[in-house]
Scaffold this motif. Structure first.
Motif, PDB file in Angstrom:
ATOM      1  N   ASN A 133       1.176  -1.498  -0.353  1.00  0.00           N
ATOM      2  CA  ASN A 133       0.067  -0.026  -0.358  1.00  0.00           C
ATOM      3  C   ASN A 133       1.246   1.197  -0.051  1.00  0.00           C
ATOM      4  N   ASP A 134       1.644   1.132   0.899  1.00  0.00           N
ATOM      5  CA  ASP A 134       2.873   2.476   0.861  1.00  0.00           C
ATOM      6  C   ASP A 134       3.032   2.622  -0.560  1.00  0.00           C
ATOM      7  N   ALA A 135       3.884   1.132  -1.055  1.00  0.00           N
ATOM      8  CA  ALA A 135       4.353   1.647  -2.556  1.00  0.00           C
ATOM      9  C   ALA A 135       3.741   1.805  -3.716  1.00  0.00           C
ATOM     10  N   LYS A 136       2.379   1.544  -3.706  1.00  0.00           N
ATOM     11  CA  LYS A 136       1.480   2.134  -3.831  1.00  0.00           C
ATOM     12  C   LYS A 136       1.578   3.531  -4.875  1.00  0.00           C
ATOM     13  N   VAL A 137       0.996   4.401  -3.081  1.00  0.00           N
ATOM     14  CA  VAL A 137       1.544   6.164  -3.084  1.00  0.00           C
ATOM     15  C   VAL A 137       2.097   6.165  -4.211  1.00  0.00           C
ATOM     16  N   VAL A 138       3.863   5.897  -3.542  1.00  0.00           N
ATOM     17  CA  VAL A 138       5.123   6.442  -4.604  1.00  0.00           C
ATOM     18  C   VAL A 138       5.100   6.011  -5.541  1.00  0.00           C
ATOM     19  N   CYS A 139       4.172   4.808  -6.599  1.00  0.00           N
ATOM     20  CA  CYS A 139       4.701   4.268  -7.964  1.00  0.00           C
ATOM     21  C   CYS A 139       3.312   5.577  -8.797  1.00  0.00           C
ATOM     22  N   ARG A 140       2.523   5.627  -7.862  1.00  0.00           N
ATOM     23  CA  ARG A 140       1.341   6.267  -8.786  1.00  0.00           C
ATOM     24  C   ARG A 140       1.888   8.412  -8.646  1.00  0.00           C
ATOM     25  N   GLN A 141       2.490   8.774  -7.342  1.00  0.00           N
ATOM     26  CA  GLN A 141       2.971  10.269  -7.524  1.00  0.00           C
ATOM     27  C   GLN A 141       4.118  10.140  -8.313  1.00  0.00           C
ATOM     28  N   LEU A 142       4.945   9.048  -8.342  1.00  0.00           N
ATOM     29  CA  LEU A 142       5.797   9.174  -9.570  1.00  0.00           C
ATOM     30  C   LEU A 142       5.637   9.354 -11.329  1.00  0.00           C
ATOM     31  N   GLU A 143       4.155   8.617 -11.441  1.00  0.00           N
ATOM     32  CA  GLU A 143       3.193   7.963 -12.192  1.00  0.00           C
ATOM     33  C   GLU A 143       4.412   6.744 -13.731  1.00  0.00           C
ATOM     34  N   CYS A 144       4.357   5.840 -11.769  1.00  0.00           N
ATOM     35  CA  CYS A 144       5.041   4.715 -12.768  1.00  0.00           C
ATOM     36  C   CYS A 144       4.551   3.578 -13.247  1.00  0.00           C
ATOM     37  N   GLY A 145       3.364   4.099 -13.279  1.00  0.00           N
ATOM     38  CA  GLY A 145       2.138   2.671 -13.139  1.00  0.00           C
ATOM     39  C   GLY A 145       1.451   1.549 -12.063  1.00  0.00           C
ATOM     40  N   GLU A 146       1.530   0.292 -11.721  1.00  0.00           N
ATOM     41  CA  GLU A 146       0.990  -0.058 -10.681  1.00  0.00           C
ATOM     42  C   GLU A 146       2.171  -0.605  -9.342  1.00  0.00           C
ATOM     43  N   ALA A 147       1.981  -1.056  -8.236  1.00  0.00           N
ATOM     44  CA  ALA A 147       3.196  -1.143  -7.734  1.00  0.00           C
ATOM     45  C   ALA A 147       3.450  -3.129  -7.752  1.00  0.00           C
ATOM     46  N   LEU A 148       4.281  -2.602  -8.092  1.00  0.00           N
ATOM     47  CA  LEU A 148       5.014  -5.040  -8.029  1.00  0.00           C
ATOM     48  C   LEU A 148       4.971  -4.986  -6.730  1.00  0.00           C
ATOM     49  N   GLY A 149       6.349  -4.217  -6.185  1.00  0.00           N
ATOM     50  CA  GLY A 149       6.828  -4.574  -5.037  1.00  0.00           C
ATOM     51  C   GLY A 149       7.201  -3.517  -3.652  1.00  0.00           C
ATOM     52  N   ALA A 150       7.303  -3.856  -2.622  1.00  0.00           N
ATOM     53  CA  ALA A 150       8.155  -3.309  -1.732  1.00  0.00           C
ATOM     54  C   ALA A 150       9.170  -3.533  -0.679  1.00  0.00           C
ATOM     55  N   THR A 151      10.151  -3.377  -1.077  1.00  0.00           N
ATOM     56  CA  THR A 151      11.351  -4.022  -0.823  1.00  0.00           C
ATOM     57  C   THR A 151      12.018  -3.521   0.484  1.00  0.00           C
ATOM     58  N   GLY A 152      12.744  -3.785   1.346  1.00  0.00           N
ATOM     59  CA  GLY A 152      13.041  -3.413   2.833  1.00  0.00           C
ATOM     60  C   GLY A 152      14.591  -4.235   2.084  1.00  0.00           C
ATOM     61  N   ASN A 153      15.321  -3.732   4.086  1.00  0.00           N
ATOM     62  CA  ASN A 153      16.671  -3.808   4.214  1.00  0.00           C
ATOM     63  C   ASN A 153      17.176  -3.336   2.686  1.00  0.00           C
ATOM     64  N   ALA A 154      17.523  -2.593   2.883  1.00  0.00           N
ATOM     65  CA  ALA A 154      18.093  -1.496   1.878  1.00  0.00           C
ATOM     66  C   ALA A 154      17.838  -2.194   0.364  1.00  0.00           C
ATOM     67  N   ALA A 155      17.075  -2.737   0.107  1.00  0.00           N
ATOM     68  CA  ALA A 155      17.937  -3.915  -1.025  1.00  0.00           C
ATOM     69  C   ALA A 155      17.868  -2.959  -2.191  1.00  0.00           C
ATOM     70  N   PHE A 156      17.686  -1.649  -2.320  1.00  0.00           N
ATOM     71  CA  PHE A 156      18.595  -1.180  -3.823  1.00  0.00           C
ATOM     72  C   PHE A 156      19.540  -0.240  -2.600  1.00  0.00           C
ATOM     73  N   GLY A 157      20.510  -0.383  -1.992  1.00  0.00           N
ATOM     74  CA  GLY A 157      21.694  -0.076  -1.153  1.00  0.00           C
ATOM     75  C   GLY A 157      21.285   1.028  -0.499  1.00  0.00           C
ATOM     76  N   GLU A 158      22.129   1.415   0.922  1.00  0.00           N
ATOM     77  CA  GLU A 158      21.922   2.325   1.683  1.00  0.00           C
ATOM     78  C   GLU A 158      22.165   3.810   1.426  1.00  0.00           C
ATOM     79  N   GLY A 159      21.529   4.251   1.741  1.00  0.00           N
ATOM     80  CA  GLY A 159      21.572   6.018   1.555  1.00  0.00           C
ATOM     81  C   GLY A 159      22.115   6.643   2.529  1.00  0.00           C
ATOM     82  N   THR A 160      21.587   7.826   2.228  1.00  0.00           N
ATOM     83  CA  THR A 160      22.883   8.389   3.504  1.00  0.00           C
ATOM     84  C   THR A 160      22.084   9.716   3.988  1.00  0.00           C
ATOM     85  N   GLY A 161      22.603  10.344   4.450  1.00  0.00           N
ATOM     86  CA  GLY A 161      22.439  11.755   5.058  1.00  0.00           C
ATOM     87  C   GLY A 161      20.960  11.322   6.586  1.00  0.00           C
ATOM     88  N   GLU A 162      19.469  11.917   6.503  1.00  0.00           N
ATOM     89  CA  GLU A 162      18.349  11.374   7.565  1.00  0.00           C
ATOM     90  C   GLU A 162      17.437  10.469   7.126  1.00  0.00           C
TER      91      GLU A 162
END
Length: 337
Positions: free
Chosen positions: A155-184
């Motif tokens: 459900n969280d991922a659906k909002v992101v995909c809609r906001q970015l106009e990227c179609g439907e949400a297929l997956g919500a990933t955790g554990n820094a699946a796309f690498g760790e960010g920095t900052g806050e």
């Protein structure tokens, strides 16, 4: 990844406009306009949300979130072209708004106006990311930060995909699946229903309130941006390639356009295999934005947005170079040319 650049230029009604000074966000920054052969700024006298609304619309950056004053994004240089703007918010260009006259002002660059548009408040980043998949990052208090994966779900991922106009949400990933960010880490324990217009409207603990580390950074996998073929008459599997990004349809430039690129388009549209990669606006010239250029698809991608490119809106083309395809679903066209 969702590549962002600090300067984004849009040509409309003879006037160019851009946002500068926000770092990696293309939809927030100091407002600059090109008039009389030079870039200049806008004074913040009377600068308000209707004025910002026009800028965000002109740049296809969504809705206006804030009208910034007092050189929030740094001071510009050179001319201050406009002052005392009185936009209704319905104009299609900043130059259509009322003002005292080009170059008529009583300001200094400490009063340079800026905007924050909704398109600037979220992006996808990280290792292995594409335009429509990656680590979720939000913009808050002048900086980019990540989202914690506690309670992070589809459900969280659906909002992101809609906001970015990227179609439907297929997956919500955790554990820094796309690498760790920095900052806050800006958001934690999000509880979206899936129907919200932006991630900031979901329930959460409050900005910067979390008990996480960056190894818990959340991500999404969206189905992709929308794509269509236009200009071939009644056929559905051949035509000029157009892609929907940042709230508007735009074309693809034919620089480097080849059969692997066309293969991805035909697969994405369930139109079989690619027979021809057409160049030089074979199916007629499009209009508006040219969203992608210098695509380098391998042919195995499931979406055109997964291919390498120079960045959304980064191009050196005109619509006489619009790319097209002929897929196997329309093979009879090969014998009509």
């Amino acid at each position: 990844p969702c590549l962002y650049f600090s300067v984004f230029v849009f040509f409309l009604l003879g006037a160019q406009i851009r946002l500068v000074g926000s770092g990696s966000s293309q939809c927030s920054g100091r407002v600059e306009i090109y008039l009389r052969g030079a870039w200049g700024t806008v004074c913040d006298d009377g600068w308000d949300l209707p004025d910002a609304t026009v800028v965000c619309r002109q740049l296809n950056c969504g809705t206006a979130w804030r009208a910034m004053q007092s050189a929030h994004f740094g001071q510009g240089s050179g001319n201050i072209w406009l002052d005392d703007l009185t936009c209704s918010g319905h104009e299609s260009s900043l130059t259509e708004c009322g003002h005292g006259g080009v170059g008529v002002q009583n300001c200094n660059h400490g009063e340079d106006a800026g905007v924050i548009c909704s398109g600037s408040l979220i992006r996808l980043a990280g290792s292995g990311s594409t335009l429509c998949s990656g680590r979720v990052e939000v913009y808050h208090s002048g900086a980019w930060g990540t989202v914690c994966d506690d309670s992070w779900d589809l459900n969280d991922a659906k909002v992101v995909c809609r906001q970015l106009e990227c179609g439907e949400a297929l997956g919500a990933t955790g554990n820094a699946a796309f690498g760790e960010g920095t900052g806050e880490i800006f958001l934690d324990d999000l509880a979206c229903s899936g129907n919200e217009g932006s991630l900031a409207k979901c329930q959460h603990n409050g900005f910067k309130k979390h008990n996480c580390q960056h190894n818990e950074d959340a991500g999404v996998i969206c189905s992709s941006a929308q794509i269509r073929l236009v200009g071939s008459g009644s056929t559905q599997c051949s035509g000029r390639v157009e892609i929907y990004l940042r709230g508007a349809w735009g074309t693809v430039c034919d620089d480097g356009w080849d059969l692997p690129d066309a293969t991805v388009v035909c697969r994405q549209l369930n139109c079989g295999t690619a027979w021809r990669a057409m160049q030089s606006a074979h199916f007629g010239q499009g209009s508006g934005n040219i969203w992608l250029d210098d695509l380098t698809c391998s042919g195995h991608e499931s979406s055109l947005t997964e291919c390498g490119h120079g960045g959304v809106g980064v191009q050196n083309c005109n619509h006489g170079e619009d790319a097209g395809v002929i897929c196997s679903g329309e093979t009879h066209l090969l014998y009509q040319m």
